[in-house]
Design an enzyme around this catalytic site. Structure first.
Site, PDB file in Angstrom:
ATOM      1  N   GLU A   1      -8.796 -10.285   4.221  1.00  0.00           N
ATOM      2  CA  GLU A   1      -9.220  -8.922   3.882  1.00  0.00           C
ATOM      3  C   GLU A   1     -10.590  -8.918   3.219  1.00  0.00           C
ATOM      4  O   GLU A   1     -10.839  -9.650   2.265  1.00  0.00           O
ATOM      5  CB  GLU A   1      -8.204  -8.248   2.967  1.00  0.00           C
TER       6      GLU A   1
ATOM      7  N   SER B   1       0.839  -1.204   0.000  1.00  0.00           N
ATOM      8  CA  SER B   1       0.000   0.000   0.000  1.00  0.00           C
ATOM      9  C   SER B   1       0.871   1.250   0.000  1.00  0.00           C
ATOM     10  O   SER B   1       0.382   2.354  -0.280  1.00  0.00           O
ATOM     11  CB  SER B   1      -0.939   0.006   1.212  1.00  0.00           C
TER      12      SER B   1
END
Length: 280
Positions: free
Chosen positions: A197, A61
């Site tokens: 996730e 990320s």
């Protein structure tokens, strides 16, 4: 030292020695929850570790929040290695996990081992994370056989966002069994933990009960063994950034930083900074 000062400088239940994989494994056995946050630089790693966070994830990320790329697939192994090394230097007692970026492990077992070895040698991270379930289990097994600890990642996998047709919850309805098969596969391949996730809470709870490795939820409900968030989401930085539904904000770092910058700029423009006390 007051209790408030202690909490601010040490954190809630901050580890007093180096966190090891075995320590986190024991927490699953005793039902003790633990926390993970992303980190991308030395100073932030120090702050999060001082707050008591047991595990820091150098996530890909970073492609978005550090380098400003549109997708995580754009970040390179070199870029990940440099920021992971900085996090390790600031991590204190926290255990550091580093993502292997897109394109550095999918092609073969040999590619995966070489990439992971380079990441760990150059950065000092304790573990690597790779995305995928059943399809990536052979890579996990190869890494484990090479002596490299692995954190798996199933459910919504950002590196596969195009194949998944966007940011969508995974494991709903008939897809739940495939998600559970992915969790079982990575556990059987030797992964020490697995990130779940954007998974329905009941599916994540079932997965957590089924496998002996630690499950780490991000948008996966309260029953996983641990939780992880991108620290920018956790602390609202920047102030106007998009926040996923599963993220709560415990601070307003973006708004505070903008306000501080505005105050600094105003005082410079008005000639009130630097004042006499700031001069030699």
């Amino acid at each position: 030292m007051s209790d408030s000062t202690t909490a601010a400088s040490v954190g809630y239940l901050a580890p007093t020695r180096q966190v090891r994989i075995g320590d986190l494994r024991k927490k699953k056995a005793t039902g003790e929850k633990w926390a993970m946050l992303t980190a991308y630089d030395y100073s932030t790693a120090r702050a999060l570790a001082d707050g008591g966070v047991e595990c820091l994830l150098v996530g890909d990320s970073a492609a978005n929040v550090v380098f400003g790329y549109n997708q995580t697939q754009q970040i390179s192994l070199d870029e990940m290695v440099y920021i992971a090394a900085a996090v390790v230097r600031g991590a204190g007692n926290a255990l550091v996990i580093a993502d292997l970026p897109f394109g550095t492990y999918e092609a073969s077992d040999e590619q995966a081992v070489l990439s992971a070895s380079e990441m760990m040698r150059r950065s000092g991270a304790a573990m690597v994370k790779i995305e995928g379930g059943v399809r990536i289990a052979p890579r996990i097994r190869a890494l484990v056989n090479a002596g490299i600890p692995v954190c798996a990642h199933v459910g919504f996998t950002p590196q596969s966002v195009n194949a998944l047709s966007g940011f969508k919850v995974q494991g709903r309805g008939d897809a739940a069994e495939q998600l559970l098969a992915d969790v079982r596969a990575v556990a059987e391949a030797g992964a020490d933990m697995v990130v779940l996730e954007m998974v329905p809470a009941e599916v994540a709870a079932k997965a957590t009960a089924e496998v002996g490795i630690s499950t780490i939820g991000i948008g996966a409900g309260p029953d996983t063994d641990a939780q992880v968030l991108v620290w920018h989401d956790m602390a609202a930085f920047p102030a106007d950034g998009h926040r996923p539904k599963f993220a709560r904000q415990w601070a307003q770092v973006g708004a505070d930083l903008t306000a501080a910058a505005a105050s600094y700029k105003r005082e410079v423009a008005e000639g009130t900074f630097p004042a006499t006390e700031h001069c030699f």
